[in-house]
Design a protein around this motif. Structure first.
Motif, PDB file in Angstrom:
ATOM      1  N   THR A 209      -4.966 -10.536 -50.854  1.00 10.05           N
ATOM      2  CA  THR A 209      -5.121 -11.539 -51.931  1.00 10.05           C
ATOM      3  C   THR A 209      -3.825 -11.713 -52.708  1.00 10.05           C
ATOM      4  N   GLN A 210      -2.881 -10.776 -52.538  1.00 11.78           N
ATOM      5  CA  GLN A 210      -1.593 -10.882 -53.235  1.00 11.78           C
ATOM      6  C   GLN A 210      -0.516 -11.491 -52.345  1.00 11.78           C
TER       7      GLN A 210
ATOM      8  N   MET B 192      -3.134 -16.583 -48.944  1.00  8.29           N
ATOM      9  CA  MET B 192      -4.088 -17.246 -49.854  1.00  8.29           C
ATOM     10  C   MET B 192      -3.967 -18.769 -49.801  1.00  8.29           C
TER      11      MET B 192
ATOM     12  N   ARG C 293      -7.262 -17.217 -45.332  1.00 13.11           N
ATOM     13  CA  ARG C 293      -8.003 -16.671 -46.475  1.00 13.11           C
ATOM     14  C   ARG C 293      -9.464 -16.398 -46.119  1.00 13.11           C
TER      15      ARG C 293
ATOM     16  N   VAL D 160     -10.804 -12.914 -45.539  1.00  9.43           N
ATOM     17  CA  VAL D 160     -10.722 -12.119 -46.769  1.00  9.43           C
ATOM     18  C   VAL D 160     -11.922 -12.454 -47.651  1.00  9.43           C
ATOM     19  N   GLU D 161     -12.151 -13.747 -47.850  1.00 14.05           N
ATOM     20  CA  GLU D 161     -13.315 -14.187 -48.636  1.00 14.05           C
ATOM     21  C   GLU D 161     -14.612 -13.662 -48.011  1.00 14.05           C
TER      22      GLU D 161
ATOM     23  N   PHE E 106     -15.339  -9.827 -48.618  1.00 16.32           N
ATOM     24  CA  PHE E 106     -15.855  -9.466 -49.944  1.00 16.32           C
ATOM     25  C   PHE E 106     -17.257 -10.034 -50.159  1.00 16.32           C
TER      26      PHE E 106
END
Lengths: 200, 200
Positions: free
Chosen positions: A109-110, A115, A121, A124-125, A128
């Motif tokens: 996310t960094q 992102m 992304r 990653v989304e 979570f």
């Protein structure tokens, strides 16, 4: 050396390319990871790389998906542990981690390039979202079984639990010490313990 | 334009250099922030910069300290809000934030050059240590006043609260949506509410 080369040759090229991309993304971020560096680390030629992958974005997606899959498998081991809902959440939160290294998915996310690309992304989304859903399920099961009080909100609590872990990594990094991570976990487990049905 | 230049000239050079460094650190990170870029953005010459600061590390330290001071002032406003301990923690957690932009101090933990330099890392470590201590104080006061149950551990809970915020930023960024941040805050406030003395 001969043995190492022999072992590496035994792994297929596509695998080596994915693993090399994961390492480079971790060390240098997306912008610092060149196709050339991936090929060199994987010991693969340019032709071989483009035979398996359409380019750097495609390889990065495979690398990020692999990292996400590993996180899910490790988390699921905690959720499937025997015991009450609170014991299973505890198993998940307390499993051994290289805290100062950070969360391999959270750290993405960094990475501004990851992102900024909706395709990169997405895993990653999804990771979570999956974590929050799984923890909410474990908490809802505990509530149905009468282990946890009805006042506990499974969905919101699950998001809090995931946030505590991710924020715990941030605090540990700021302090260059894993103690704040452990304390954040202790704190949320204490709060959850107040919701066990026998704590009333 | 004349008015803008006039206004900028009115601010002293040292201030302009610090503010320009803050902006550049945020946009490009430490490694991407050159003394030349700082001078250009501040509209200051090289001689002027070295008159006020010994170099880039010195300016970065001043910039990071300024960012940390602003965070403390904003947080303290929440902690000093009227009401019970839980109301003051709520005021702190729910104050308006640009969630997708992220925490200006927390984000520094992802800058490898800032974390590798003990002098630059110090204000980041100190800020989170201060936040944890202040929240622990607010919770301990609430416990002494009988608002919160004796079972609540102020120190561990405070670290959890800070971790929830920092992790909430991570989850919001992963989802490109501030909703997970809000849900993580809701969750920890619900958990805290179970520790209010009248909830038992």
């Amino acid at each position: 050396m001969y043995r190492l080369v022999g072992t590496l040759s035994g792994v297929n090229t596509s695998e080596r390319l994915i693993e090399s991309t994961r390492e480079l993304l971790w060390e240098r971020g997306y912008v610092g990871t060149s196709p050339k560096a991936i090929q060199q680390r994987a010991g693969a030629g340019q032709g071989s790389m483009y035979h398996h992958f359409s380019g750097k974005p495609d390889l990065a997606l495979a690398a990020i998906r692999r990292t996400a899959e590993e996180l899910r498998a490790a988390a699921e081991a905690g959720f499937r542990a025997p015991g009450t809902a609170l014991q299973r959440i505890t198993a998940y939160l307390r499993r051994e981690r290289d805290v100062l290294r950070g969360c391999p998915v959270g750290r993405l996310t960094q990475d501004p390039d990851v992102m900024a690309d909706p395709v990169l992304r997405q895993p990653v989304e999804d990771t979570f979202a999956w974590l929050r859903t799984r923890i909410a399920e474990v908490l809802a099961e505990g509530r149905e079984r009468g282990e946890l009080t009805a006042a506990l909100d499974p969905a919101a609590t699950a998001t809090t639990v995931v946030a505590v872990l991710q924020g715990g990594y941030v605090l540990a990094r700021a302090a260059n010490d894993s103690a704040p991570f452990d304390q954040a976990v202790d704190g949320v487990l204490n709060l959850l313990a107040a919701h066990t049905a026998d704590a009333g």
